[in-house]
Design an enzyme around this catalytic site. Sequence first.
Site, mmCIF file in Angstrom:
data_model
loop_
_atom_site.group_PDB
_atom_site.id
_atom_site.type_symbol
_atom_site.label_atom_id
_atom_site.label_comp_id
_atom_site.label_asym_id
_atom_site.label_seq_id
_atom_site.Cartn_x
_atom_site.Cartn_y
_atom_site.Cartn_z
ATOM 1 N N LYS A 273 -17.377 -25.244 4.503
ATOM 2 C CA LYS A 273 -17.383 -26.530 5.291
ATOM 3 C C LYS A 273 -18.215 -26.055 6.438
ATOM 4 C CE LYS A 273 -12.904 -28.089 4.026
ATOM 5 N NZ LYS A 273 -13.249 -29.478 3.601
ATOM 6 N N ARG A 347 -7.458 -30.002 -6.223
ATOM 7 C CA ARG A 347 -7.200 -30.175 -7.465
ATOM 8 C C ARG A 347 -6.972 -29.150 -8.451
ATOM 9 N NH1 ARG A 347 -12.248 -34.142 -6.985
ATOM 10 N NH2 ARG A 347 -11.717 -34.184 -4.805
HETATM 11 N N1 BES Z 1 -8.669 -30.034 2.196
HETATM 12 C C1 BES Z 1 -9.724 -30.807 2.011
HETATM 13 C C2 BES Z 1 -9.537 -32.440 2.297
HETATM 14 C C3 BES Z 1 -9.433 -32.671 3.549
HETATM 15 C C4 BES Z 1 -10.648 -32.956 4.439
HETATM 16 C C5 BES Z 1 -8.276 -32.832 4.351
HETATM 17 C C6 BES Z 1 -10.243 -33.514 5.576
HETATM 18 C C7 BES Z 1 -7.968 -33.600 5.497
HETATM 19 C C8 BES Z 1 -9.141 -33.488 6.266
HETATM 20 C C9 BES Z 1 -10.124 -30.761 0.428
HETATM 21 O O1 BES Z 1 -9.833 -29.506 -0.205
HETATM 22 C C10 BES Z 1 -11.611 -30.980 0.507
HETATM 23 O O2 BES Z 1 -12.398 -30.216 1.063
HETATM 24 N N2 BES Z 1 -11.937 -32.189 -0.242
HETATM 25 C C11 BES Z 1 -13.301 -32.385 -0.512
HETATM 26 C C12 BES Z 1 -13.602 -32.899 -1.764
HETATM 27 C C13 BES Z 1 -14.818 -33.074 -2.026
HETATM 28 C C14 BES Z 1 -15.739 -31.904 -2.168
HETATM 29 C C15 BES Z 1 -15.161 -33.862 -3.470
HETATM 30 C C16 BES Z 1 -13.428 -33.777 0.581
HETATM 31 O O3 BES Z 1 -12.639 -34.538 0.881
HETATM 32 O O4 BES Z 1 -14.748 -33.614 1.350
HETATM 33 ZN ZN ZN Z 2 -11.548 -28.142 0.340
#
Ligand code: BES
Ligand code: ZN
Length: 513
Positions: A273, A347
Amino acid sequence: MVQIRVEKAKIDQKQTSLLVIGVFEGERDFSQSKELDPSVLTYIKEALENKDFRGTFGSSMVAYTLGKGPMKKIMLLGLGKREKFTDEMARICAGKAAHRAKELGTKEFSILQFSNLDEGLVEAMTEGIALALYTFDKYKAQDKESVRVEEVTILINSDSPRFSMIAERASHVADAVNFARDLGNLPPNDCPPAYLASVALSLAADYGMKTRVIDRYELENMNMGGIVAVGKGSNNPPKLIILEYNGAPVSDAKPYLLIGKAVTFDAGGISLKPSEKMDEMKFDKCGGCNVLAILRAVASLKLAVNVIGIVPAVENMPSSTAYKPADIVRMYNGKTVEVLNTDAEGRMILADALAYGIATYNPKAVIDMATLTGAAIIALGANVAALVGNNKQLTDRVRRMAEKAGERVWDLPLYDEFHEQIKSPYADIKNIGGRPGGAITAAAFLSNFVNGVPWVHMDIAGTAWTQDGTYERSYNPKGATGFGIRTLLKLLGEEEKPSSQGLQQPQQLQQQQ
Ligand code: BES
Ligand code: ZN
Ligand code: ZN
């Protein structure tokens, strides 16, 4: 922890350091507090006549009674327009009163019922006070609060024991929410998966529940490929935490299965990230913390249901041992997943927990809670959780309970076409479906692991902690909110009364369609 009681109001006799009186905007009738000393009443009337105090929503004014009556001070608290007043506003106003009382250094205060007495009002006022007084000061040496509000009395115009019971129940629920907040707010260095497992073990010991913690090697042997893959990148090994509560009159009644995502820190893994706001990813464990808190509350309230809580706990880190984009992982139910983004880890761990939980416990319904997608925030903002499910009756029921609990949810459709987006050329499915409908494709992925059992997924990415776009609410201090706990406790609490709203099995549903 603050003690909140209800008591039949005898204002002229109530010894209290502060009496809070709610005032609707533009109203001057004080029939509910006519037992106040005439000079105090005159003071209030003057303040209203001269518009020093107007009763606008959230405003307050404090005055000394100078020995006129058994209370040291009174606080006028603006409730806004009567016609717009709801239980949610009562929750917010009660929270504001509690904040103000705390600022005044009050250890104890009393508060008059804001409007017509009903169960919703007592519940909302109790929750508002108990939730607003929450602070996370474990890591602060200096400004730990020296004075805490310890005791609050809600003065009502009835002596029916029903209302005491409602307040007691609401206090238990608020305790559970605050418990989840305490866990959610923990920094990731002090809250690896093993720590959450130790919390579950002490809950089990304290409340007489069964528990099981499945370790990394056992997870490998059990073919929980998703949890193992995500956990591989960290030195803090993954844990699958299970808590079982048996309270149904028929002890082998089918249980509710609750599953909560607990990524104790989500760095994104190899699909790292950006560093901005990465710190917020300590809250990626909030779904799991909520599930632990719900089991705690269900046990402390002795609800007459069977509930299984499963929390897959991992840390998602980049390292030379981490899982990688292009990996193909075999999951607990035998399906294969092509990993295209290691940041879509929630997931992966939920899938194994769902498949394992359903195969092992044969539940009547499954609800999962997860900070799963940024896309849920894009769709609904930071104040509404997304619901996606495979059973309209169950989804509707969660929505009704959320409405009663004062938590906002909205459902998104799981049309068949969404499955197209997660088709993989190499494996059964892939773990991302592109940007369009990202919250729904995440749920479509999960639906591959629920085997037709009634299931609702709650994406609490926007609501699990206070973030950009979160509305200010007195009862939600900065940090983890515990969002969703009140809704699910309502749902499990309602199960006590056998009613026509019992869940239908999928076959019956299909016949109807
Ligand atoms: N934990 C995150 C989702 C999230 C992001 C929750 C920001 C709250 C605030 C999750 O694991 C994630 O990173 N999801 C990705 C999925 C994507 C790679 C398909 C996302 O939402 O960007
Ligand atoms: Zn994530
Ligand atoms: Zn995550």
